[in-house]
Design a protein around this motif. Structure first.
Motif, PDB file in Angstrom:
ATOM      1  N   TRP A  93       0.811  -1.207   0.000  1.00 53.36           N
ATOM      2  CA  TRP A  93       0.000   0.000   0.000  1.00 53.36           C
ATOM      3  C   TRP A  93       0.847   1.261   0.000  1.00 53.36           C
ATOM      4  O   TRP A  93       0.432   2.305  -0.491  1.00 53.36           O
ATOM      5  CB  TRP A  93      -0.949   0.014   1.199  1.00 53.36           C
ATOM      6  N   TRP A  94       2.086   1.193   0.533  1.00 53.89           N
ATOM      7  CA  TRP A  94       2.902   2.407   0.583  1.00 53.89           C
ATOM      8  C   TRP A  94       3.342   2.820  -0.822  1.00 53.89           C
ATOM      9  O   TRP A  94       3.505   4.014  -1.099  1.00 53.89           O
ATOM     10  CB  TRP A  94       4.092   2.206   1.510  1.00 53.89           C
ATOM     11  N   VAL A  95       3.508   1.864  -1.732  1.00 55.77           N
ATOM     12  CA  VAL A  95       3.804   2.223  -3.126  1.00 55.77           C
ATOM     13  C   VAL A  95       2.649   3.032  -3.697  1.00 55.77           C
ATOM     14  O   VAL A  95       2.834   4.047  -4.368  1.00 55.77           O
ATOM     15  CB  VAL A  95       4.054   0.943  -3.956  1.00 55.77           C
ATOM     16  N   VAL A  96       1.421   2.559  -3.380  1.00 56.27           N
ATOM     17  CA  VAL A  96       0.234   3.279  -3.836  1.00 56.27           C
ATOM     18  C   VAL A  96       0.217   4.692  -3.284  1.00 56.27           C
ATOM     19  O   VAL A  96      -0.083   5.654  -4.003  1.00 56.27           O
ATOM     20  CB  VAL A  96      -1.033   2.500  -3.408  1.00 56.27           C
ATOM     21  N   ALA A  97       0.570   4.832  -2.004  1.00 60.64           N
ATOM     22  CA  ALA A  97       0.572   6.163  -1.391  1.00 60.64           C
ATOM     23  C   ALA A  97       1.544   7.081  -2.117  1.00 60.64           C
ATOM     24  O   ALA A  97       1.225   8.241  -2.419  1.00 60.64           O
ATOM     25  CB  ALA A  97       0.926   6.042   0.092  1.00 60.64           C
ATOM     26  N   VAL A  98       2.732   6.562  -2.427  1.00 61.70           N
ATOM     27  CA  VAL A  98       3.717   7.381  -3.136  1.00 61.70           C
ATOM     28  C   VAL A  98       3.199   7.763  -4.520  1.00 61.70           C
ATOM     29  O   VAL A  98       3.286   8.926  -4.945  1.00 61.70           O
ATOM     30  CB  VAL A  98       5.056   6.613  -3.238  1.00 61.70           C
ATOM     31  N   VAL A  99       2.610   6.780  -5.218  1.00 58.57           N
ATOM     32  CA  VAL A  99       2.128   7.032  -6.581  1.00 58.57           C
ATOM     33  C   VAL A  99       1.043   8.103  -6.582  1.00 58.57           C
ATOM     34  O   VAL A  99       1.079   9.058  -7.376  1.00 58.57           O
ATOM     35  CB  VAL A  99       1.603   5.715  -7.209  1.00 58.57           C
TER      36      VAL A  99
ATOM     37  N   ILE B  18      -8.195   6.457  -7.497  1.00 56.63           N
ATOM     38  CA  ILE B  18      -7.039   5.624  -7.853  1.00 56.63           C
ATOM     39  C   ILE B  18      -6.548   4.866  -6.630  1.00 56.63           C
ATOM     40  O   ILE B  18      -6.219   3.673  -6.704  1.00 56.63           O
ATOM     41  CB  ILE B  18      -5.919   6.500  -8.443  1.00 56.63           C
ATOM     42  N   ALA B  19      -6.524   5.551  -5.477  1.00 55.18           N
ATOM     43  CA  ALA B  19      -6.061   4.890  -4.255  1.00 55.18           C
ATOM     44  C   ALA B  19      -6.938   3.692  -3.924  1.00 55.18           C
ATOM     45  O   ALA B  19      -6.442   2.587  -3.678  1.00 55.18           O
ATOM     46  CB  ALA B  19      -6.057   5.894  -3.097  1.00 55.18           C
ATOM     47  N   GLY B  20      -8.263   3.901  -3.959  1.00 56.42           N
ATOM     48  CA  GLY B  20      -9.160   2.787  -3.657  1.00 56.42           C
ATOM     49  C   GLY B  20      -9.011   1.657  -4.652  1.00 56.42           C
ATOM     50  O   GLY B  20      -9.044   0.482  -4.295  1.00 56.42           O
ATOM     51  N   MET B  21      -8.802   2.027  -5.916  1.00 53.92           N
ATOM     52  CA  MET B  21      -8.676   1.010  -6.961  1.00 53.92           C
ATOM     53  C   MET B  21      -7.415   0.188  -6.761  1.00 53.92           C
ATOM     54  O   MET B  21      -7.415  -1.023  -6.988  1.00 53.92           O
ATOM     55  CB  MET B  21      -8.633   1.716  -8.301  1.00 53.92           C
ATOM     56  N   LEU B  22      -6.323   0.828  -6.341  1.00 52.83           N
ATOM     57  CA  LEU B  22      -5.066   0.087  -6.206  1.00 52.83           C
ATOM     58  C   LEU B  22      -4.959  -0.631  -4.881  1.00 52.83           C
ATOM     59  O   LEU B  22      -4.337  -1.688  -4.791  1.00 52.83           O
ATOM     60  CB  LEU B  22      -3.881   1.048  -6.360  1.00 52.83           C
ATOM     61  N   ILE B  23      -5.548  -0.060  -3.822  1.00 57.26           N
ATOM     62  CA  ILE B  23      -5.339  -0.632  -2.500  1.00 57.26           C
ATOM     63  C   ILE B  23      -6.263  -1.817  -2.261  1.00 57.26           C
ATOM     64  O   ILE B  23      -5.834  -2.874  -1.812  1.00 57.26           O
ATOM     65  CB  ILE B  23      -5.555   0.449  -1.411  1.00 57.26           C
ATOM     66  N   ARG B  24      -7.545  -1.655  -2.566  1.00 56.65           N
ATOM     67  CA  ARG B  24      -8.511  -2.674  -2.165  1.00 56.65           C
ATOM     68  C   ARG B  24      -8.396  -3.912  -3.029  1.00 56.65           C
ATOM     69  O   ARG B  24      -7.977  -3.842  -4.190  1.00 56.65           O
ATOM     70  CB  ARG B  24      -9.928  -2.112  -2.256  1.00 56.65           C
TER      71      ARG B  24
END
Lengths: 174, 99
Positions: A93-99, B18-24
């Motif tokens: 998830w931290w990669v997502v946060a950075v992106v 985008i966050a929800g799409m990538l995280i969940r």
């Protein structure tokens, strides 16, 4: 700070809160309800932008059709995922946060130097209702008749395809 | 009220999508996040339609809504079909096509 700005800030806070809860809420049913709240917030923002017709369409199509469709999807796949604990989020998830931080910074930087961004929008009440122009543009061959017809064919094809994909050929054992 | 307010709000909504799409990992939440991103784009279209006092932006919202509804119908049909075969809809486990 005008009344419009106060209304906008309240609605924006509600919308973004709902959007944040979609990404983080643990229970699927609550997630759908947060989605409905977010869509409602966007509908109010449409109304603030004088797009009255699309405010109504947003409520009808998104909340009335799409959110209910997703609700059915949640109910039909009920047993599959108990979104709890470790399984809630992806492990990277931290990669997502950075992106997303980089993406947001890119968006903000790219709109920053745009000079016209600070001129105010037309206030409510001095804008005529464009619903008849909208209807005429959709049936005018010089304007948007072809996309309109193509989108209606698309909807028909999608209806057939959705029934074809979702039909249970083995006779409903599951 | 400047249009920048709507631009920033739309950007935040898009980024949260985008966050929800990538995280969940639940496929239905991925679809909901996609709807949120469609909504961010629609908000931008309507904001610019209001800014330039031109109707084209609102007409594009109409078509975006059509395509979004089509996408959700097909997507949920696919999710139901996948659930019937595999008994779960975790996007991390949908890797049959991986080499």
């Amino acid at each position: 700070m005008t009344a419009m700005q106060i209304i906008f800030l309240i609605v924006a806070a509600v919308t973004l809160g709902g959007a944040l809860m979609i990404a983080t809420s643990r229970r699927m049913m609550h997630t759908v309800l947060w989605l409905v709240l977010t869509l409602m917030g966007v509908a109010v923002l449409f109304a603030l932008l004088q797009a009255n017709f699309f405010s109504v369409v947003q409520v009808l199509v998104y909340i009335g059709a799409i959110a209910i469709l997703i609700l059915f999807g949640v109910m039909l796949t009920r047993r599959s995922m108990v979104d709890a604990g470790e399984s809630l989020v992806h492990k990277n998830w931290w990669v997502v946060a950075v992106v997303i931080a980089l993406l947001f910074a890119a968006i903000v930087i790219s709109i920053q130097p745009w000079g016209a961004a600070h001129t105010p929008l037309v206030e409510l009440m001095e804008f005529k209702e464009p619903i008849s122009d909208l209807g005429e543009a959709l049936v005018d061959p010089a304007a948007y008749l072809i996309p309109f017809e193509v989108s209606s064919v698309l909807l028909l094809a999608v209806m057939v395809a959705a029934i074809y994909i979702a039909v249970d050929r083995k006779g409903g054992k599951s | 009220m400047p249009i920048t307010y709507y631009l920033i709000l739309s950007a935040i909504l898009f980024v949260l999508g985008i966050a929800g799409m990538l995280i969940r990992r639940n496929a239905i939440v991925v679809f909901m996040s996609m709807e949120m991103m469609f909504n961010a784009a629609n908000l931008l279209f309507v904001a610019y339609a209001s800014y330039y006092q031109i109707l084209t932006g609102q007409l594009f919202v109409f078509f975006v809504m059509t395509v979004a509804a089509a996408e959700v119908a097909i997507g949920l049909a696919l999710i139901v079909a996948i659930y019937r075969n595999r008994k779960q809809i975790d996007v991390d486990d949908m890797s049959s096509l991986k080499g």
